[in-house]
Design an enzyme around this catalytic site. Structure first.
Site, PDB file in Angstrom:
ATOM      1  CG  ASP A  56      -8.892  15.645 -14.621  1.00 24.19           C
ATOM      2  OD1 ASP A  56      -8.428  15.151 -16.057  1.00 24.19           O
ATOM      3  OD2 ASP A  56     -10.059  14.856 -14.321  1.00 24.19           O
ATOM      4  CE1 TYR A 104     -15.728  11.160 -15.942  1.00 25.50           C
ATOM      5  CE2 TYR A 104     -15.033  10.999 -13.874  1.00 25.50           C
ATOM      6  CZ  TYR A 104     -15.705  10.671 -14.968  1.00 25.50           C
ATOM      7  OH  TYR A 104     -16.002   9.224 -15.143  1.00 25.50           O
ATOM      8  NE  ARG A 110      -3.322  -0.187   3.757  1.00 23.52           N
ATOM      9  CZ  ARG A 110      -2.152   0.827   4.205  1.00 23.52           C
ATOM     10  NH1 ARG A 110      -1.436   2.027   4.237  1.00 23.52           N
ATOM     11  NH2 ARG A 110      -2.036   0.158   5.377  1.00 23.52           N
TER      12      ARG A 110
HETATM   13  C1  PLP Z   1     -12.079   9.285 -16.748  1.00 22.11           C
HETATM   14  C2  PLP Z   1     -11.822  10.671 -15.882  1.00 22.11           C
HETATM   15  C3  PLP Z   1     -11.953  10.866 -14.525  1.00 22.11           C
HETATM   16  C4  PLP Z   1     -12.268   9.512 -13.453  1.00 22.11           C
HETATM   17  O1  PLP Z   1     -12.130   8.903 -13.266  1.00 22.11           O
HETATM   18  P1  PLP Z   1     -11.518   6.944 -13.481  1.00 22.11           P
HETATM   19  O2  PLP Z   1     -10.646   6.167 -13.395  1.00 22.11           O
HETATM   20  O3  PLP Z   1     -12.792   6.622 -14.140  1.00 22.11           O
HETATM   21  O4  PLP Z   1     -11.464   6.695 -11.704  1.00 22.11           O
HETATM   22  C5  PLP Z   1     -11.499  11.822 -14.552  1.00 22.11           C
HETATM   23  N1  PLP Z   1     -11.353  12.754 -15.211  1.00 22.11           N
HETATM   24  C6  PLP Z   1     -11.707  13.053 -16.312  1.00 22.11           C
HETATM   25  C7  PLP Z   1     -11.170  14.505 -17.291  1.00 22.11           C
HETATM   26  C8  PLP Z   1     -11.615  11.795 -16.968  1.00 22.11           C
HETATM   27  O5  PLP Z   1     -12.178  11.318 -18.041  1.00 22.11           O
END
Ligand code: PLP
Length: 380
Positions: A171, A99, A47
């Site tokens: 992101d 998202y 972990r």
């Molecule tokens: C898919 C996505 C997420 C979440 O990711 P997971 O791997 O599905 O948990 C977050 N931000 C964006 C822009 C995404 O496309």
């Protein structure tokens, strides 16, 4: 310094000092024995750390230009851990078209825990600045946005964060480090859903947090371990395999997306196309300034008086009706009813998503095959 396409293949990979394998071994072990009290080989419990995961973390950190990385079980796990940099009473400014899963996490998990959020139109820097109050601690940026490909000014938004000493988090899932590097514009933290382009083969879920400085890394690593959201060695291995072809895949995704966007823009049963690579995208200056490419995602407004969503989805042969994105195979979906449904009708409308909005993740198949497939499905 080596170029990105060299780093994807080589960085972090060589972890086998016993047999010199050219790929990273998977270390499927929960624990590591000590040679003596206080004496181990750098790992004690998976972990907290695992050599396969370390290889992936070194690789992604270098691609983004950060000082370190935590590979997490999913993208949402990465986002969750970053939100735990905050405490009850803190406030976050973010976009109104982020998202859907992030929006749900913010409104339905962290809001009840006492963190407050303002969802604003982040294309408007004044709106961002106005939303900042005395409790604001973080600005959460997603660009291009999902699914409408709106661009947020990285430099301008991060400047607001810096002036007020707020954490800026980007992101970067949609473009990947090949097409956009938020650290160049001063971001503090970058997150990814590695489920998407970084892995690229739709066979694993994962996430990553990349840190802009050592203090953030130390806190982030503590949180990922304390929360227990780190990525399994098997999954980390798959993502490390996937990332080696990131550059080649991104170029193929982009070439197909551009060809498809141009085809759709000229189609009489399509009302509007959203793609940063089209001249019709209204934010040309920003696109040139902060993006090295346009990516593989596009969206369009279908004229459902002429072609129903049902017809489009059922007639397509190569585009699977599915959520997710960033894999080698083309996917198509309906944000209102699928990926963004958890936003609720009011927030969907505010962000500009309609019942006619269709999102496409362009795969790496032959462009003409994809266009022929769409042409057939759009025929009245
Ligand atoms: C898919 C996505 C997420 C979440 O990711 P997971 O791997 O599905 O948990 C977050 N931000 C964006 C822009 C995404 O496309």
């Amino acid at each position: 310094m080596a170029k990105l396409r060299t780093k994807t293949v080589h960085t972090g990979v060589y972890k086998d000092k016993s047999y010199n394998s050219v790929t990273t071994p998977i270390y499927p072990t929960s624990t590591f024995y000590f040679d003596a009290l206080g004496k181990n080989k750098g790992y004690d419990y998976t972990r907290s750390g695992n050599p396969t995961r370390t290889a992936l973390e070194e690789n992604i950190a270098e691609l983004e230009g950060g000082v370190g990385c935590s590979a997490t079980a999913t993208g949402m796990a990465a986002i969750t851990a970053v939100l735990f940099f905050l405490k009850a009473g803190d406030h976050v400014v973010t976009g109104d078209d982020i998202y859907g899963g992030t929006y749900r996490l913010f409104t339905q998990v962290f809001t009840p825990l006492g963190i407050r959020f303002s969802f604003v139109n982040m294309r408007d820097l004044d709106a961002v600045a106005k939303a900042v109050n005395k409790d604001t601690k973080m600005i959460w940026i997603e660009t291009p946005s999902n699914p409408l490909l709106n661009i947020v000014d990285l430099e301008g938004t991060i400047a607001i964060a810096k002036k007020k000493k707020l954490l800026s988090v980007v992101d970067n899932t949609f473009l990947s480090p090949y097409f956009q590097q938020p650290f160049e514009f001063g971001a503090d933290i970058v997150v990814h859903s590695t489920t998407k382009y970084i892995n690229g083969h739709s066979d694993v879920v994962g996430g990553a947090i990349i840190y802009g400085n050592k203090d953030l890394e130390q806190r982030g690593r503590f949180l990922v371990n304390a929360l227990g959201v780190s990525e399994s060695p098997f999954d980390a291995w798959l993502v490390l395999r996937g990332v080696k072809t990131l550059v080649q895949r991104m170029e193929a995704h982009q070439a197909n997306a551009l060809a498809i966007a141009e085809f759709l823009e000229g189609h009489k049963n399509v009302k509007k196309v959203y793609y940063p690579g089209l001249k019709s995208h209204p934010q040309q200056k920003l696109i040139k300034k902060q993006m090295k490419g346009f990516g593989g995602m596009l969206a369009f407004e279908l004229d459902t008086k002429k072609v129903s969503c049902d017809q489009l989805f059922t007639k397509l042969k190569y585009f699977s009706l599915a959520e997710s994105l960033g894999g080698v195979e083309s996917l198509i979906e309906h944000p209102w009813l699928m990926s963004h449904a958890s936003m609720g009708e009011a927030a969907l409308k505010a962000s500009g998503i309609t019942k006619e909005t269709i999102r496409v993740s362009c795969g790496i198949e032959d462009a003409q095959d994809l266009i022929d497939d769409l042409a057939n499905a759009l025929k009245v």
